[in-house]
Design an enzyme around this catalytic site. Sequence first.
Site, PDB file in Angstrom:
ATOM      1  N   ARG A 228       0.846  -1.186   0.000  1.00  0.00           N
ATOM      2  CA  ARG A 228       0.000   0.000   0.000  1.00  0.00           C
ATOM      3  C   ARG A 228       0.882   1.236   0.000  1.00  0.00           C
ATOM      4  NH1 ARG A 228      -3.432  -2.816  -1.606  1.00  0.00           N
ATOM      5  NH2 ARG A 228      -5.427  -3.341  -0.650  1.00  0.00           N
ATOM      6  N   HIS A 276      -0.964   0.470  -9.542  1.00  0.00           N
ATOM      7  CA  HIS A 276      -1.592  -0.496  -8.623  1.00  0.00           C
ATOM      8  C   HIS A 276      -2.044  -1.740  -9.410  1.00  0.00           C
ATOM      9  CE1 HIS A 276      -3.842  -0.875  -4.566  1.00  0.00           C
ATOM     10  NE2 HIS A 276      -3.633  -2.081  -5.084  1.00  0.00           N
TER      11      HIS A 276
HETATM   12  P1  NAP Z   1      -1.753 -11.733   4.816  1.00  0.00           P
HETATM   13  O1  NAP Z   1      -1.864 -13.150   4.321  1.00  0.00           O
HETATM   14  O2  NAP Z   1      -2.721 -11.255   5.820  1.00  0.00           O
HETATM   15  O3  NAP Z   1      -0.268 -11.563   5.350  1.00  0.00           O
HETATM   16  C1  NAP Z   1       0.139 -10.421   6.017  1.00  0.00           C
HETATM   17  C2  NAP Z   1       1.559 -10.633   6.543  1.00  0.00           C
HETATM   18  O4  NAP Z   1       2.016  -9.419   7.126  1.00  0.00           O
HETATM   19  C3  NAP Z   1       1.630 -11.700   7.631  1.00  0.00           C
HETATM   20  O5  NAP Z   1       2.808 -12.457   7.497  1.00  0.00           O
HETATM   21  C4  NAP Z   1       1.665 -10.868   8.897  1.00  0.00           C
HETATM   22  O6  NAP Z   1       2.340 -11.474   9.999  1.00  0.00           O
HETATM   23  C5  NAP Z   1       2.475  -9.680   8.439  1.00  0.00           C
HETATM   24  N1  NAP Z   1       2.228  -8.530   9.314  1.00  0.00           N
HETATM   25  C6  NAP Z   1       1.067  -7.879   9.550  1.00  0.00           C
HETATM   26  N2  NAP Z   1       1.246  -6.893  10.450  1.00  0.00           N
HETATM   27  C7  NAP Z   1       2.556  -6.940  10.792  1.00  0.00           C
HETATM   28  C8  NAP Z   1       3.350  -6.197  11.703  1.00  0.00           C
HETATM   29  N3  NAP Z   1       2.835  -5.204  12.435  1.00  0.00           N
HETATM   30  N4  NAP Z   1       4.646  -6.520  11.811  1.00  0.00           N
HETATM   31  C9  NAP Z   1       5.189  -7.533  11.093  1.00  0.00           C
HETATM   32  N5  NAP Z   1       4.485  -8.290  10.208  1.00  0.00           N
HETATM   33  C10 NAP Z   1       3.178  -7.979  10.069  1.00  0.00           C
HETATM   34  O7  NAP Z   1      -1.837 -10.722   3.582  1.00  0.00           O
HETATM   35  P2  NAP Z   1      -1.549 -11.021   2.040  1.00  0.00           P
HETATM   36  O8  NAP Z   1      -2.698 -11.703   1.414  1.00  0.00           O
HETATM   37  O9  NAP Z   1      -0.208 -11.632   1.913  1.00  0.00           O
HETATM   38  O10 NAP Z   1      -1.558  -9.524   1.451  1.00  0.00           O
HETATM   39  C11 NAP Z   1      -0.644  -8.557   1.935  1.00  0.00           C
HETATM   40  C12 NAP Z   1      -0.994  -7.182   1.391  1.00  0.00           C
HETATM   41  O11 NAP Z   1      -0.629  -7.095   0.022  1.00  0.00           O
HETATM   42  C13 NAP Z   1      -2.471  -6.815   1.387  1.00  0.00           C
HETATM   43  O12 NAP Z   1      -2.920  -6.439   2.660  1.00  0.00           O
HETATM   44  C14 NAP Z   1      -2.508  -5.681   0.402  1.00  0.00           C
HETATM   45  O13 NAP Z   1      -2.252  -4.461   1.082  1.00  0.00           O
HETATM   46  C15 NAP Z   1      -1.340  -5.977  -0.528  1.00  0.00           C
HETATM   47  N6  NAP Z   1      -1.789  -6.329  -1.894  1.00  0.00           N
HETATM   48  C16 NAP Z   1      -1.400  -5.541  -2.926  1.00  0.00           C
HETATM   49  C17 NAP Z   1      -1.766  -5.875  -4.208  1.00  0.00           C
HETATM   50  C18 NAP Z   1      -1.313  -5.047  -5.358  1.00  0.00           C
HETATM   51  O14 NAP Z   1      -1.738  -5.283  -6.493  1.00  0.00           O
HETATM   52  N7  NAP Z   1      -0.443  -4.100  -5.175  1.00  0.00           N
HETATM   53  C19 NAP Z   1      -2.526  -7.014  -4.454  1.00  0.00           C
HETATM   54  C20 NAP Z   1      -2.921  -7.779  -3.377  1.00  0.00           C
HETATM   55  C21 NAP Z   1      -2.533  -7.435  -2.086  1.00  0.00           C
HETATM   56  P3  NAP Z   1       1.751 -12.821  10.683  1.00  0.00           P
HETATM   57  O15 NAP Z   1       1.968 -13.907   9.638  1.00  0.00           O
HETATM   58  O16 NAP Z   1       2.598 -13.004  11.866  1.00  0.00           O
HETATM   59  O17 NAP Z   1       0.306 -12.556  10.944  1.00  0.00           O
HETATM   60  C1  GLV Z   2      -5.167  -5.143  -4.029  1.00  0.00           C
HETATM   61  O1  GLV Z   2      -4.570  -4.166  -3.798  1.00  0.00           O
HETATM   62  C2  GLV Z   2      -5.603  -6.081  -3.046  1.00  0.00           C
HETATM   63  O2  GLV Z   2      -5.522  -5.759  -1.854  1.00  0.00           O
HETATM   64  O3  GLV Z   2      -6.036  -7.176  -3.429  1.00  0.00           O
END
Ligand code: NAP
Ligand code: GLV
Length: 313
Positions: A228, A276
Amino acid sequence: MSRAPVLLFACQGVDQAAWLAALHRADPGLDIRVWPSVGDPAEIDYALLWKQPPGLLDGMVGLKAIFSMGAGVDNVLLDASLPAHIPLVRMVDPSLVAGMVEFVVMQVLHYHRSMPAYRAQQEVLHWQMLPQSLASERRVGLLGLGELGAASARALSGFGFDVLGWSRGPKTLPGVRCFQGADGLRDMLAQTDILVCLLPLTPDTRGILNRETLSHLPHGAYLINAARGAHLVEADLLPLLEEGRLAAATLDVFAVEPLPADHPFWTHPFITILPHAAAQTLPQTAAPIITANIARHRAGQGLAHVVDRGRGY
Ligand code: NAP
Ligand code: GLV
């Protein structure tokens, strides 16, 4: 006979026709109401949201679950009136994960194989082979080891990179050196040549990419932010690039999107900008995931991938 489930569709900036067709294919029995043509708000059972106008769920007294079209729920949660007692489900879709893995691998290889320097040479018609490093000599640090971070770590590890990862709780992932906490973050950054941000945006992670944290990176490191825009303190980036602390940055996300035309990032030679687009939620794979989750809920089974509102992800 019970009536068809009613799904409110309130998603902005997406291909609405493709989504409606995919949802219909996935469950022809679903009664889909497209915002703002809601009909009787009390009939809405489920809501699929993305960048929705605030307050739109008011009066939906029969609402049973809210689905976020994206993996990150920060924009859905911007609506302070979102009912706190209704489960919020985030998007977990193997094709979204695959899209992010492709993006991360592409950008890491781009820097690992000196593509910015070769591009600069091409611009001045200069033919010169540059030193090539082994993948095992390149340290790639991932902020976040969730669905996207862990899959990216696996793929990078498969290329032979020295992969490091930071998460909130302790983790054990094969081929990944895992870190947690504030000290763990500093330790990891000090050993990271290419830093990839895949964190959710929460009060704890907002602004985490700032002058202080990024100054722990070795001189000449690369930054890839695919999470983000608000993870990065934008005003800190240009001085870090000027000083050489960072050699280059790839930014897929921004504090303000679309990135304003007069923003200095657009024309910076060491910043690569994407709109994005790192990993999109594709209707053809995501719609069946949503309808399957609705079916699970209607069958009295638990919803998959419910957000922990306390943690914010
Ligand atoms: P997720 O499965 O919820 O994983 C989040 C990770 O971040 C987990 O490993 C979590 O730790 C860690 N985390 C959260 N808060 C933290 C903190 N305070 N300190 C250290 N580690 C922390 O999420 P995801 O599905 O991988 O997605 C991650 C993010 O990618 C989304 O929230 C979104 O913002 C972004 N995204 C971007 C796009 C794009 O096109 N640019 C697309 C999709 C997603 P734990 O494992 O210990 O809980
Ligand atoms: C895109 O940014 C997502 O959070 O899936």
